[in-house]
Design an enzyme around this catalytic site. Sequence first.
Site, PDB file in Angstrom:
ATOM      1  N   CYS A 112       0.826  -1.210   0.000  1.00 22.59           N
ATOM      2  CA  CYS A 112       0.000   0.000   0.000  1.00 22.59           C
ATOM      3  C   CYS A 112       0.865   1.266   0.000  1.00 22.59           C
ATOM      4  O   CYS A 112       1.434   1.613  -1.024  1.00 22.59           O
ATOM      5  CB  CYS A 112      -0.982  -0.031   1.162  1.00 22.59           C
ATOM      6  SG  CYS A 112      -2.328   1.190   0.984  1.00 22.59           S
ATOM      7  N   HIS A 216      -3.681  -5.156   1.007  1.00 26.28           N
ATOM      8  CA  HIS A 216      -3.084  -5.495   2.304  1.00 26.28           C
ATOM      9  C   HIS A 216      -3.159  -7.006   2.563  1.00 26.28           C
ATOM     10  O   HIS A 216      -4.012  -7.478   3.323  1.00 26.28           O
ATOM     11  CB  HIS A 216      -3.812  -4.747   3.427  1.00 26.28           C
ATOM     12  CG  HIS A 216      -3.482  -3.296   3.512  1.00 26.28           C
ATOM     13  ND1 HIS A 216      -2.494  -2.796   4.338  1.00 26.28           N
ATOM     14  CD2 HIS A 216      -4.009  -2.227   2.856  1.00 26.28           C
ATOM     15  CE1 HIS A 216      -2.433  -1.478   4.196  1.00 26.28           C
ATOM     16  NE2 HIS A 216      -3.333  -1.112   3.309  1.00 26.28           N
ATOM     17  N   GLU A 218      -1.286  -8.662   4.428  1.00 26.40           N
ATOM     18  CA  GLU A 218      -0.952  -8.913   5.830  1.00 26.40           C
ATOM     19  C   GLU A 218      -2.171  -8.848   6.734  1.00 26.40           C
ATOM     20  O   GLU A 218      -2.098  -9.254   7.906  1.00 26.40           O
ATOM     21  CB  GLU A 218       0.130  -7.923   6.299  1.00 26.40           C
ATOM     22  CG  GLU A 218      -0.349  -6.559   6.725  1.00 26.40           C
ATOM     23  CD  GLU A 218      -0.788  -5.623   5.608  1.00 26.40           C
ATOM     24  OE1 GLU A 218      -0.988  -4.435   5.891  1.00 26.40           O
ATOM     25  OE2 GLU A 218      -0.929  -6.088   4.450  1.00 26.40           O
TER      26      GLU A 218
END
Length: 245
Positions: A112, A216, A218
């Site tokens: 990002c 994202h 993660e």
Amino acid sequence: MSHPDRLPVVAITYAADELDEFIHWRLMFEGLVHAGIVPLAIDCSAPSAAVSEIVQMADGLIISGGVDVDPALYGGNASDPALGQINRDRDSNEAAAFHSALSIGLPVLAICRGAQLTTALLGGQLHIDIPRDAPGPLNHAPGEEALDRAAHPVTVSAPSLLTKLLERSGEIAVNSEHHQAISVIAPGVEVTALAPDGTIEAFEDPARRLVAVQWHPEVLWATEPHASALLRNFGAWCTRVKMER
């Protein structure tokens, strides 16, 4: 030589003063551990953090999400009213971490803001505000609360390093929380994923061992297998490179 059984240690940049807004930050660390990675967190919000020295001790680098990138890094207008919060200390520290990783050939995953920052550092440019500068039908910023679920599709190009990490190509569903985006891709890198509205969602430079995504993984790892695969395979990539060093 590194021990082959040791889990990869991956330095991950963040800003401690942004964690209250990044409500899913625990998922990030849980996801890395779940992927077989030992995370080495670097708070980049303080001036003159010893980031270069810390990165030198790691097997890979993740540049995480956060506030807007300083337009001074890509020739933008620092007085633009659409610009959100910036953190010049974080920009400087993450730039140092990125260049340190490149200097010793560590794999880098830019996420990002990380994708936007590395774009600026490599000579690309950003839209300061998508709704104003590149309006389209997609909502790229549905809110931090929504980051744990998919927001829109992207199409991943094959062949690419990204497809190997994701273990798939074509259309995937990703999460999203950004009001800035890449407007001019940096020289020498290849766009590897696009949103339906044309927003650049990923790029890579295998020679620099760099992969960048606008979404994202993660956070999304818990619900989307491709996100879990990306983290797991990034860790495995770090291990392979470690064994070659």
